[in-house]
Design a protein around this motif. Structure first.
Motif, PDB file in Angstrom:
ATOM      1  N   ASN A  14      48.882  48.819  33.028  1.00 47.68           N
ATOM      2  CA  ASN A  14      49.207  48.179  32.493  1.00 47.68           C
ATOM      3  C   ASN A  14      48.913  47.028  31.871  1.00 47.68           C
ATOM      4  O   ASN A  14      49.387  45.949  31.333  1.00 47.68           O
ATOM      5  CB  ASN A  14      50.225  47.201  33.133  1.00 47.68           C
ATOM      6  N   GLU A  15      47.679  47.603  31.397  1.00 48.96           N
ATOM      7  CA  GLU A  15      46.717  46.689  30.643  1.00 48.96           C
ATOM      8  C   GLU A  15      46.704  47.505  29.321  1.00 48.96           C
ATOM      9  O   GLU A  15      46.053  48.538  29.798  1.00 48.96           O
ATOM     10  CB  GLU A  15      45.694  46.416  30.956  1.00 48.96           C
ATOM     11  N   VAL A  16      46.457  47.166  28.334  1.00 48.74           N
ATOM     12  CA  VAL A  16      46.336  47.769  26.769  1.00 48.74           C
ATOM     13  C   VAL A  16      45.072  46.841  26.093  1.00 48.74           C
ATOM     14  O   VAL A  16      46.063  46.458  25.459  1.00 48.74           O
ATOM     15  CB  VAL A  16      47.670  48.455  25.957  1.00 48.74           C
ATOM     16  N   PRO A  17      43.978  47.747  25.879  1.00 47.33           N
ATOM     17  CA  PRO A  17      42.600  46.411  25.018  1.00 47.33           C
ATOM     18  C   PRO A  17      43.949  46.214  23.140  1.00 47.33           C
ATOM     19  O   PRO A  17      44.552  47.217  22.826  1.00 47.33           O
ATOM     20  CB  PRO A  17      41.833  47.163  24.163  1.00 47.33           C
ATOM     21  N   PRO A 359      49.974  48.512  39.542  1.00 48.47           N
ATOM     22  CA  PRO A 359      49.245  48.778  38.830  1.00 48.47           C
ATOM     23  C   PRO A 359      48.373  49.793  38.342  1.00 48.47           C
ATOM     24  O   PRO A 359      47.643  50.425  37.182  1.00 48.47           O
ATOM     25  CB  PRO A 359      48.367  47.333  38.191  1.00 48.47           C
ATOM     26  N   LEU A 360      48.240  50.101  39.653  1.00 48.34           N
ATOM     27  CA  LEU A 360      47.400  51.661  40.093  1.00 48.34           C
ATOM     28  C   LEU A 360      48.214  52.769  40.189  1.00 48.34           C
ATOM     29  O   LEU A 360      47.795  53.932  40.305  1.00 48.34           O
ATOM     30  CB  LEU A 360      46.256  51.326  41.095  1.00 48.34           C
ATOM     31  N   LYS A 361      49.302  52.544  39.715  1.00 48.31           N
ATOM     32  CA  LYS A 361      50.416  53.983  39.408  1.00 48.31           C
ATOM     33  C   LYS A 361      51.354  53.748  38.440  1.00 48.31           C
ATOM     34  O   LYS A 361      51.771  53.178  38.000  1.00 48.31           O
ATOM     35  CB  LYS A 361      51.231  53.706  40.718  1.00 48.31           C
ATOM     36  N   GLU A 388      38.371  56.771  27.133  1.00 52.63           N
ATOM     37  CA  GLU A 388      38.245  57.051  28.532  1.00 52.63           C
ATOM     38  C   GLU A 388      38.695  55.963  29.329  1.00 52.63           C
ATOM     39  O   GLU A 388      38.769  54.490  29.147  1.00 52.63           O
ATOM     40  CB  GLU A 388      36.616  57.018  29.114  1.00 52.63           C
ATOM     41  N   ARG A 389      39.088  55.634  30.302  1.00 54.67           N
ATOM     42  CA  ARG A 389      40.046  54.852  31.189  1.00 54.67           C
ATOM     43  C   ARG A 389      38.394  54.009  32.166  1.00 54.67           C
ATOM     44  O   ARG A 389      37.836  54.819  32.937  1.00 54.67           O
ATOM     45  CB  ARG A 389      41.184  55.113  32.700  1.00 54.67           C
ATOM     46  N   ALA A 390      38.158  53.122  32.252  1.00 57.01           N
ATOM     47  CA  ALA A 390      37.430  52.548  33.478  1.00 57.01           C
ATOM     48  C   ALA A 390      38.250  52.657  34.491  1.00 57.01           C
ATOM     49  O   ALA A 390      39.273  53.355  35.061  1.00 57.01           O
ATOM     50  CB  ALA A 390      37.423  50.921  33.078  1.00 57.01           C
TER      51      ALA A 390
END
Length: 392
Positions: A14-17, A359-361, A388-390
């Motif tokens: 749910n986070e976008v830079p 948030p992790l799904k 790449e996702r952290a």
């Protein structure tokens, strides 16, 4: 591997830079990988070219296109460039012609794209044959009259690309795609294309003041991600305004359709296409990035071919007044698109909240007013761009 500076994507879905919206080198890579890559882009509906000889031109992420209905009634898509020296062939936005002539060297093409004449061919290279120089064509296909184009031979077939969104899109286009063009509203928004496409279900009753002014409550509905590409569909019951109204003529917001149980539909196809059927408005929105800070959107409005004169007029009045770039309901959008773009020039991440249960799904089914329906789209974007996702 990416040739641009790496952009690490947050671990949480749910986070976008915010940097994804603003960095110029990212925008250049998006044009290459997305708009000129393995995606299908809607560019017109066949009803916009109802008669042989009708044509329409546009630029899709910088690439000039010419759509024409030939003398046999077939709709074709060409690159809008002469096959000789690539001079732009047609400059009019739309019109009707029996042939297309390049003004530079007077090469002449039929509406089928064939080269039918050119001055002094006896002085050309040995073995010159007009048959070898038709107008070049990108790969294109159609779905119930909606014309799509892709610039890659690797893009999957159109029906596979649409997935479950196809049925909602069909219903949105009056069930059979037999449409009649009413007109256009065209606008450029001062925003990145992703800010425009990131419009969500959460904001509608909160931002758009007309819902409160008109005593309008939303009906029950759902939204769902239709494919792994993040195409998003909304289907909801239609609830029309009731009680006192600020309108002198409430017919503008009357519903004259047949079935209010799913009277409102929206289909958002990655990367930028939005289509809406709300009340009696049938609206297809063709959007293209101009640069990293500008997005152009053509709102096209339609009736159904079987509509009587009164229904056509009703649809026209609603289309003109309800959902366009300065419509009663949607007039606040342009300001918000621009303000989002300004705000994204700050550090950190944009964080989605409404409808996020974990948030992790990553989920695929959402409530009508959730903003989390946009997250599958962002995950697809991340994968195409190679970010790449952290892990922590």
């Amino acid at each position: 591997m990416m040739t641009i500076e790496a952009l690490e994507w947050p671990r949480n879905y749910n986070e976008v830079p915010k940097a994804a919206f603003t960095r110029k080198e990212i925008y250049a890579e998006e044009i290459k990988r997305i708009f000129h890559g393995e995606e299908w882009h809607p560019i017109a509906h066949e009803s916009e070219l109802p008669e042989p000889g009708n044509f329409k031109t546009l630029r899709l992420a910088g690439i000039p296109l010419l759509i024409a209905r030939d003398e046999k009634g077939e709709v074709r898509v060409f690159y809008n460039a002469c096959s000789h020296r690539s001079n732009q062939l047609e400059t009019a936005v739309m019109g009707s012609k029996t042939e297309f002539e390049c003004p530079y060297h007077r090469w002449l093409f039929s509406t089928s794209g064939d080269l039918v004449g050119c001055p002094n061919p006896r002085e050309f290279t040995p073995g010159f044959d007009k048959a070898d120089y038709p107008l070049a064509q990108p790969r294109f296909d159609s779905f119930y009259g909606l014309i799509f184009v892709t610039f890659s031979d690797k893009t999957e077939p159109l029906l596979e690309f649409l997935g479950d969104s196809g049925e909602t899109l069909r219903q949105l286009m009056a069930g059979d795609g037999r449409l009649k063009l009413l007109g256009y509203q065209k606008v450029r928004y001062d925003t990145n294309w992703k800010s425009y496409a990131d419009n969500d279900g959460y904001h509608a009753p909160l931002l758009h003041q007309a819902f409160g002014m008109l005593n309008w409550q939303g009906g029950k509905g759902r939204q769902f991600a239709a494919t792994e590409r993040g195409h998003l569909c909304f289907e909801s019951a239609l609830s029309v305004a009731s009680g006192p109204s600020v309108l002198k003529d409430t017919d503008v917001i009357a519903f004259k359709g047949q079935d209010p149980s799913v009277g409102s539909r929206i289909v958002m196809l990655f990367p930028t296409f939005v289509s809406t059927k709300h009340l009696d408005v049938i609206n297809l929105r063709y959007a293209t990035p101009i640069d990293e800070e500008t997005t152009e959107v053509h709102y096209a409005y339609f009736a159904h071919q079987d509509d009587d004169e009164d229904m056509v007029r009703h649809r026209l009045r609603q289309s003109s007044n309800l959902l366009g770039p300065c419509g009663l309901i949607s007039m606040e959008d342009a300001s918000i698109f621009h303000r989002i773009h300004i705000g994204n020039h700050t550090p950190g991440n944009a964080i989605f909240q409404k409808g996020v249960r974990d948030p992790l799904k990553l989920e695929s089914e959402f409530l009508q007013n959730d903003e989390s329906g946009n997250l599958p789209r962002w995950e697809y974007y991340r994968s195409v761009m190679g970010f790449e996702r952290a892990t922590a």
